[in-house]
Design a protein around this motif. Structure first.
Motif, PDB file in Angstrom:
ATOM      1  N   SER A 139     -92.452   3.618  55.653  1.00  0.00           N
ATOM      2  CA  SER A 139     -91.002   3.775  55.550  1.00  0.00           C
ATOM      3  C   SER A 139     -90.658   5.047  54.777  1.00  0.00           C
ATOM      4  N   ALA A 140     -91.451   5.370  53.763  1.00  0.00           N
ATOM      5  CA  ALA A 140     -91.204   6.588  52.995  1.00  0.00           C
ATOM      6  C   ALA A 140     -91.400   7.832  53.859  1.00  0.00           C
ATOM      7  N   ALA A 141     -92.312   7.707  54.847  1.00  0.00           N
ATOM      8  CA  ALA A 141     -92.575   8.831  55.739  1.00  0.00           C
ATOM      9  C   ALA A 141     -91.593   8.887  56.902  1.00  0.00           C
ATOM     10  N   GLY A 142     -90.691   7.887  56.963  1.00  0.00           N
ATOM     11  CA  GLY A 142     -89.687   7.887  58.021  1.00  0.00           C
ATOM     12  C   GLY A 142     -90.129   7.228  59.302  1.00  0.00           C
ATOM     13  N   SER A 143     -91.244   6.503  59.290  1.00  0.00           N
ATOM     14  CA  SER A 143     -91.720   5.841  60.503  1.00  0.00           C
ATOM     15  C   SER A 143     -90.767   4.731  60.908  1.00  0.00           C
ATOM     16  N   LEU A 144     -90.637   4.514  62.221  1.00  0.00           N
ATOM     17  CA  LEU A 144     -89.796   3.447  62.734  1.00  0.00           C
ATOM     18  C   LEU A 144     -90.655   2.230  63.000  1.00  0.00           C
ATOM     19  N   GLY A 145     -90.698   1.320  62.029  1.00  0.00           N
ATOM     20  CA  GLY A 145     -91.505   0.119  62.193  1.00  0.00           C
ATOM     21  C   GLY A 145     -92.987   0.412  62.052  1.00  0.00           C
ATOM     22  N   VAL A 146     -93.787  -0.617  62.050  1.00  0.00           N
ATOM     23  CA  VAL A 146     -95.237  -0.503  61.976  1.00  0.00           C
ATOM     24  C   VAL A 146     -95.812  -1.342  63.110  1.00  0.00           C
ATOM     25  N   PRO A 147     -95.773  -0.823  64.355  1.00  0.00           N
ATOM     26  CA  PRO A 147     -96.205  -1.616  65.506  1.00  0.00           C
ATOM     27  C   PRO A 147     -97.714  -1.579  65.702  1.00  0.00           C
ATOM     28  N   THR A 148     -98.456  -1.928  64.667  1.00  0.00           N
ATOM     29  CA  THR A 148     -99.904  -1.976  64.752  1.00  0.00           C
ATOM     30  C   THR A 148    -100.325  -3.434  64.721  1.00  0.00           C
ATOM     31  N   ARG A 149    -101.625  -3.693  64.665  1.00  0.00           N
ATOM     32  CA  ARG A 149    -102.106  -5.072  64.599  1.00  0.00           C
ATOM     33  C   ARG A 149    -101.993  -5.646  63.194  1.00  0.00           C
ATOM     34  N   LEU A 150    -101.577  -4.844  62.227  1.00  0.00           N
ATOM     35  CA  LEU A 150    -101.488  -5.350  60.864  1.00  0.00           C
ATOM     36  C   LEU A 150    -100.561  -6.561  60.751  1.00  0.00           C
ATOM     37  N   PRO A 151     -99.335  -6.523  61.295  1.00  0.00           N
ATOM     38  CA  PRO A 151     -98.485  -7.718  61.197  1.00  0.00           C
ATOM     39  C   PRO A 151     -99.113  -8.939  61.860  1.00  0.00           C
ATOM     40  N   GLU A 152     -99.753  -8.728  63.012  1.00  0.00           N
ATOM     41  CA  GLU A 152    -100.393  -9.844  63.711  1.00  0.00           C
ATOM     42  C   GLU A 152    -101.504 -10.459  62.866  1.00  0.00           C
ATOM     43  N   LEU A 153    -102.389  -9.626  62.355  1.00  0.00           N
ATOM     44  CA  LEU A 153    -103.502 -10.125  61.559  1.00  0.00           C
ATOM     45  C   LEU A 153    -103.017 -10.780  60.274  1.00  0.00           C
ATOM     46  N   LEU A 154    -101.964 -10.207  59.693  1.00  0.00           N
ATOM     47  CA  LEU A 154    -101.409 -10.789  58.469  1.00  0.00           C
ATOM     48  C   LEU A 154    -100.889 -12.190  58.741  1.00  0.00           C
ATOM     49  N   LEU A 155    -100.111 -12.367  59.827  1.00  0.00           N
ATOM     50  CA  LEU A 155     -99.540 -13.673  60.107  1.00  0.00           C
ATOM     51  C   LEU A 155    -100.623 -14.696  60.430  1.00  0.00           C
ATOM     52  N   VAL A 156    -101.628 -14.302  61.190  1.00  0.00           N
ATOM     53  CA  VAL A 156    -102.707 -15.229  61.516  1.00  0.00           C
ATOM     54  C   VAL A 156    -103.403 -15.705  60.242  1.00  0.00           C
ATOM     55  N   GLU A 157    -103.650 -14.785  59.319  1.00  0.00           N
ATOM     56  CA  GLU A 157    -104.304 -15.170  58.073  1.00  0.00           C
ATOM     57  C   GLU A 157    -103.403 -16.083  57.250  1.00  0.00           C
ATOM     58  N   VAL A 158    -102.103 -15.779  57.217  1.00  0.00           N
ATOM     59  CA  VAL A 158    -101.167 -16.618  56.471  1.00  0.00           C
ATOM     60  C   VAL A 158    -101.086 -18.008  57.079  1.00  0.00           C
ATOM     61  N   LEU A 159    -101.057 -18.101  58.417  1.00  0.00           N
ATOM     62  CA  LEU A 159    -101.040 -19.410  59.076  1.00  0.00           C
ATOM     63  C   LEU A 159    -102.308 -20.189  58.772  1.00  0.00           C
ATOM     64  N   ARG A 160    -103.415 -19.487  58.755  1.00  0.00           N
ATOM     65  CA  ARG A 160    -104.691 -20.149  58.451  1.00  0.00           C
ATOM     66  C   ARG A 160    -104.655 -20.756  57.043  1.00  0.00           C
TER      67      ARG A 160
END
Length: 333
Positions: A188-209
């Motif tokens: 966000s500091a660099a001005g990117s629009l969102g973070v459409p990588t696998r990071l959100p997916e992997l984070l949620l899977v780990e949190v659900l686990r």
């Protein structure tokens, strides 16, 4: 006699419920991004938009998404539908699996304001940074969303609570969350629009686990079924071979219980008969194949137990309201 899970604490040859849970999470298909960060200062409280409006804003054409908020600093609470406040502090992850309308606030009571009053409307040219409050203690939050057609996020099943908070245990889990926060803040500091990588997916899977591994036992729903020693073998069999012409007798044999006991357990925990569950699972698999492969409709039909394309198309239309061909065209548009 009514069959209970306690009657079958250890079914010989049955799959390990924890292993089944892990496999189910590993197979989740998720699409999404970290889409904004927020800086809230005491006192503050806001109310989100409705679930369908939020979903359509983040993923046009969708009526629901999974929302998550990672608390980077400070303390806050979240509630859904007038329910209790769930508190979270730095490093915690708040999950709204059905993207329900919710309220979020800080430690000090404050007037509730709609999020639309301080969130710039899309389209965004860079990741938004929201500000609410003026000079009190700071609570920093990184927000993301994900979309999935998995039954775990099907509102009618409600396998998960409408909101829950996960505190990753010290070690790799906590470090993984911290890495996600730092990455989102840097983007966000660099001005990117969102973070459409696998990071959100992997984070949620780990949190659900973490959530499902530590959540109190529940009496009904898909999450409970994944831990039920009677249901796990039957579910694993149907999930592995959806095209097989399963009968209740076959499934009862897999679970080593009587037909009546298996039927009663399905109705008690999942609210439907084994064959009804199988029909719905087949439609879920078909939907996934139509969305993620180039298999023809007849090939998809045969993958889920239909010999004739016409019969499959009728069943699919009853379930989703449109034909397989129309659904595929709409999902790819």
């Amino acid at each position: 006699m009514r069959s209970t899970a306690a009657d079958h604490d250890r079914v010989p040859g049955a799959p390990d419920p924890d292993a089944t849970l892990s496999l189910s999470l590993d197979r989740l298909r998720l699409e999404g991004a970290v889409f904004l960060r927020a800086e809230y200062r005491e006192p503050w409280t806001y109310e989100s938009m409705s679930g369908s409006v939020t979903a359509n804003m983040l993923r046009p054409g969708s009526d629901r998404v999974v929302l998550f908020h990672v608390v980077a600093s400070g303390t806050c609470w979240v509630s859904v539908g007038g329910g209790p406040k769930h508190w979270a502090t730095a490093g915690d992850v708040i999950v709204l699996p059905y993207g329900d309308q919710h309220r979020m606030g800080g430690v000090t009571d404050a007037e509730v304001v709609p999020i639309s009053s301080f969130m710039p409307p899309p389209p965004w040219t860079q990741m938004p940074v929201l500000h609410l409050g003026v000079e009190g203690e700071l609570t920093g939050v990184v927000c993301g969303y994900l979309h999935s057609r998995d039954p775990l996020f099907e509102p009618s099943l409600r396998a998960l609570p409408p909101v829950f908070v996960v505190t990753p245990p010290p070690g790799a889990g906590a470090e993984w969350v911290r890495a996600n926060i730092e990455y989102a803040l840097a983007s966000s500091a660099a001005g990117s629009l969102g973070v459409p990588t696998r990071l959100p997916e992997l984070l949620l899977v780990e949190v659900l686990r973490l959530h499902l591994a530590s959540a109190p036992a529940v009496d009904r729903g898909w999450a409970a079924a994944l831990r039920d020693p009677v249901l796990v073998p039957a579910l694993a069999a149907m999930h592995a071979e959806p095209a097989r012409r399963w009968t209740v007798t076959d499934l009862a044999g897999v679970s080593l219980v009587s037909r009546s006991a298996l039927d009663a357990r399905f109705r008690e925990v999942l609210g439907r008969s084994p064959i009804r569950y199988l029909a719905q699972w087949r439609m879920h698999v078909a939907q996934d194949l139509l969305a993620t492969t180039d298999l023809g409709v007849l090939a998809v039909a045969r993958r889920v137990g239909y010999d004739a394309e016409e019969a499959f198309s009728r069943a699919f239309k009853r379930h989703f309201g449109v034909s397989p061909t129309a659904w595929r065209a709409r999902s790819l548009s």
